[in-house]
Design a protein around this motif. Structure first.
Motif, mmCIF file in Angstrom:
data_model
loop_
_atom_site.group_PDB
_atom_site.id
_atom_site.type_symbol
_atom_site.label_atom_id
_atom_site.label_comp_id
_atom_site.label_asym_id
_atom_site.label_seq_id
_atom_site.Cartn_x
_atom_site.Cartn_y
_atom_site.Cartn_z
ATOM 1 N N UNK A 1 68.702 45.206 46.024
ATOM 2 C CA UNK A 1 68.585 44.126 45.037
ATOM 3 C C UNK A 1 67.855 42.895 45.552
ATOM 4 N N UNK A 2 67.848 42.695 46.869
ATOM 5 C CA UNK A 2 67.160 41.545 47.455
ATOM 6 C C UNK A 2 65.698 41.828 47.783
ATOM 7 N N UNK A 3 65.242 43.055 47.522
ATOM 8 C CA UNK A 3 63.824 43.368 47.652
ATOM 9 C C UNK A 3 63.429 44.181 48.869
ATOM 10 N N UNK A 4 64.349 44.422 49.806
ATOM 11 C CA UNK A 4 64.017 45.270 50.953
ATOM 12 C C UNK A 4 63.985 46.746 50.537
ATOM 13 N N UNK A 5 63.167 47.529 51.255
ATOM 14 C CA UNK A 5 63.060 48.966 50.989
ATOM 15 C C UNK A 5 63.594 49.708 52.207
ATOM 16 N N UNK A 6 64.546 50.633 51.984
ATOM 17 C CA UNK A 6 65.134 51.385 53.090
ATOM 18 C C UNK A 6 65.208 52.869 52.746
ATOM 19 N N UNK A 7 65.322 53.702 53.776
ATOM 20 C CA UNK A 7 65.786 55.082 53.627
ATOM 21 C C UNK A 7 67.244 55.099 54.075
ATOM 22 N N UNK A 8 68.070 55.788 53.328
ATOM 23 C CA UNK A 8 69.513 55.714 53.571
ATOM 24 C C UNK A 8 70.019 56.690 54.621
ATOM 25 N N UNK A 9 69.266 57.739 54.922
ATOM 26 C CA UNK A 9 69.781 58.752 55.837
ATOM 27 C C UNK A 9 68.671 59.502 56.545
ATOM 28 N N UNK A 10 68.799 60.830 56.585
ATOM 29 C CA UNK A 10 67.801 61.688 57.225
ATOM 30 C C UNK A 10 67.720 62.992 56.444
ATOM 31 N N UNK A 11 66.607 63.704 56.612
ATOM 32 C CA UNK A 11 66.407 64.953 55.873
ATOM 33 C C UNK A 11 67.050 66.126 56.615
ATOM 34 N N UNK A 12 68.311 65.953 56.956
ATOM 35 C CA UNK A 12 69.033 66.964 57.719
ATOM 36 C C UNK A 12 70.299 67.374 56.981
ATOM 37 N N UNK A 13 70.771 68.572 57.267
ATOM 38 C CA UNK A 13 71.974 69.065 56.604
ATOM 39 C C UNK A 13 73.236 68.433 57.181
ATOM 40 N N UNK A 14 73.166 67.964 58.416
ATOM 41 C CA UNK A 14 74.295 67.275 59.039
ATOM 42 C C UNK A 14 73.818 65.897 59.482
#
Length: 468
Positions: free
Chosen positions: A175-188
């Motif tokens: 909501x404050x305008x930053x862009x992030x990725x929340x995790x990783x493209x992994x099953x664990x």
């Protein structure tokens, strides 16, 4: 807040996304001011259609500067009012985010934008022999981003799980305008707090999803579908738990009350299911897999369970056309109910063994408060949709007595160790019942999380919390 959308702010929005993607005419505002929640309409001050995360980030920074509410809007198929602009402001329409970016056949993953229609994504995966199982009834029109926001389920959640079980990673604009990725493209992933799962089901209140990484599985090649008529609706609910206790996990197990089927058949041209006068309910049961012999053995085992109850002749779908017709009937119920009467749809969920008590209680509460209900839903995971019908009820009774009945309905649900929503979310229409399921300690934890992500409370305000 809406009056803060002055000419200078509109001009700035046009600079960010282009003049042709900012709308503030009455017709467009009204169109984006409703979803499928009853008859609510809350037109935003302007509709803005961004095309990338950077544009959304700039819009949110502008909105924070001027304290303007921003509501993400997807396919507008929601049933809890989660996409309603109840405080005006900016409706952030996500339909330009409509690309499937990559289907990774080696890792069984798909990277998609949130404006892709769920059925389009499922069909693209199926074309490569892969399966995205989440199939809400509105799959032909809902967006995958909305599924993320509501943690959508659907008929096949009973075997395969819901949206959260397939989300690996998300690109999110805060909501404050930053862009992030929340995790990783992994099953664990056991690295820090699970921000990915926090976003799933947050109803557009914590961030705006702009890219999604989903897990896929191999596509099952065969299925068996049967329609089982019951002379007693509560026995149909009892049979649900009995099927699982017999060691079978269907890929779908749907409950449909008699009125639900009757209304659907009148609503959809060409549907025809013979229903005897004294049949009260049906179970639509599917098993799937890759080995027909195993599936037929499971179907026979299911027959052995349901034959212990009062049932009529079981219909086995013998062609793809017949299977499609049965599923069309099930998926058309909500539209059929809406076409018949003003209604309220509640999304109750309980442990599946408690379904008979829930159904019995729903009818008793309806008698007490003078309303009729039509019930159907994903019985295999205890998720029962309760459509409360206005019909000839007076407006005064609808406004004053029915909410008391809904509160009692949710109190019953929670007493059965269930909760307020299985897949539709809380949004605008259910927020005043949250005290039934949660203490102030619970609610304050959620409020604090909201404030960390959205200190100025500009993103989808007025949702989820009773005092918002």
């Amino acid at each position: 807040m809406e009056n803060k959308l002055n000419t200078a702010v509109i001009a700035r929005l046009q600079e960010i996304v282009g003049q042709s993607f900012v709308f503030y005419d009455e017709a467009t505002r009204r169109d984006y001011g409703h979803d499928e929640t009853e008859d609510y309409v809350f037109p935003p001050g302007a509709v803005v259609k961004p095309s990338c995360a950077d544009e959304i980030a700039a819009i949110l920074r502008l909105a924070n500067e001027h304290q303007i509410p921003v509501v993400p809007v997807g396919g507008r198929t929601g049933l809890s009012g989660g996409a309603l602009s109840i405080d005006g402001g900016i409706a952030l329409a996500m339909e330009r985010f409509n690309k499937i970016l990559k289907i990774d056949e080696q890792n069984l993953q798909v990277i998609t934008e949130p404006g892709v229609i769920t059925q389009v994504l499922r069909e693209a995966a199926a074309a490569k022999g892969l399966f995205y199982p989440v199939d809400p009834s509105s799959q032909g029109s809902c967006f995958i981003g909305g599924n993320i926001a509501e943690n959508s389920g659907g008929a096949r959640a009973v075997k395969y799980g819901v949206t959260k079980d397939y989300v690996l990673n998300l690109e999110v604009v805060l909501p404050t305008g930053e862009i992030i990725w929340t995790g990783a493209n992994t099953l664990k992933n056991s690295t820090g707090y699970n921000l990915t799962q926090l976003m799933v089901g947050s109803e557009g209140t914590l961030g705006i999803v702009t890219k999604i990484v989903l897990k896929l599985i191999p596509l099952p090649s065969n299925n068996v579908l049967m329609l089982v008529p019951f002379y007693n609706a509560e026995e149909a609910c009892e049979a649900v738990s009995a099927i699982f206790r017999a060691g079978i996990t269907p890929s779908a197990l749907e409950f449909m009350e008699r009125d639900a089927i009757d209304w659907a058949m009148r609503f959809v041209e060409g549907l025809s299911v013979v229903v005897k006068d004294d049949v009260q309910a049906h179970l639509l049961i599917e098993v799937d897999g890759n080995h027909p012999d195993i599936l037929f053995a499971e179907a026979e085992k299911i027959m052995g369970v349901v034959e212990k109850f009062q049932i009529d002749e079981v219909l086995f779908a013998d062609s793809e056309d017949q299977k499609n017709a049965l599923w069309k009937m099930r998926r058309s119920i909500a539209e059929a109910v809406k076409s018949n009467s003003v209604y309220k749809e509640e999304d109750t969920v309980v442990p599946r063994y408690e379904l008979p008590k829930l159904l019995h209680g729903i009818k008793a509460i309806g008698n007490k408060y003078g309303f009729k209900s039509v019930c159907y839903g994903h019985a295999g995971d205890g998720n029962l949709h309760v459509n409360i019908i206005k019909s000839n009820m007076s407006d005064e009774h609808w406004k004053t007595e029915v909410p008391k009945g809904i509160r009692e309905l949710f109190e019953l649900t929670v007493s059965l160790k269930g909760t307020l929503s299985g897949e539709h979310g809380i949004g605008y229409v259910q927020k005043n019942y949250m005290d039934i399921a949660f203490s102030e300690t619970h609610l304050n934890l959620m409020r604090h999380i909201k404030s960390v992500f959205d200190p100025n409370h500009i993103l989808n305000p007025g949702k989820i919390f009773p005092d918002s």
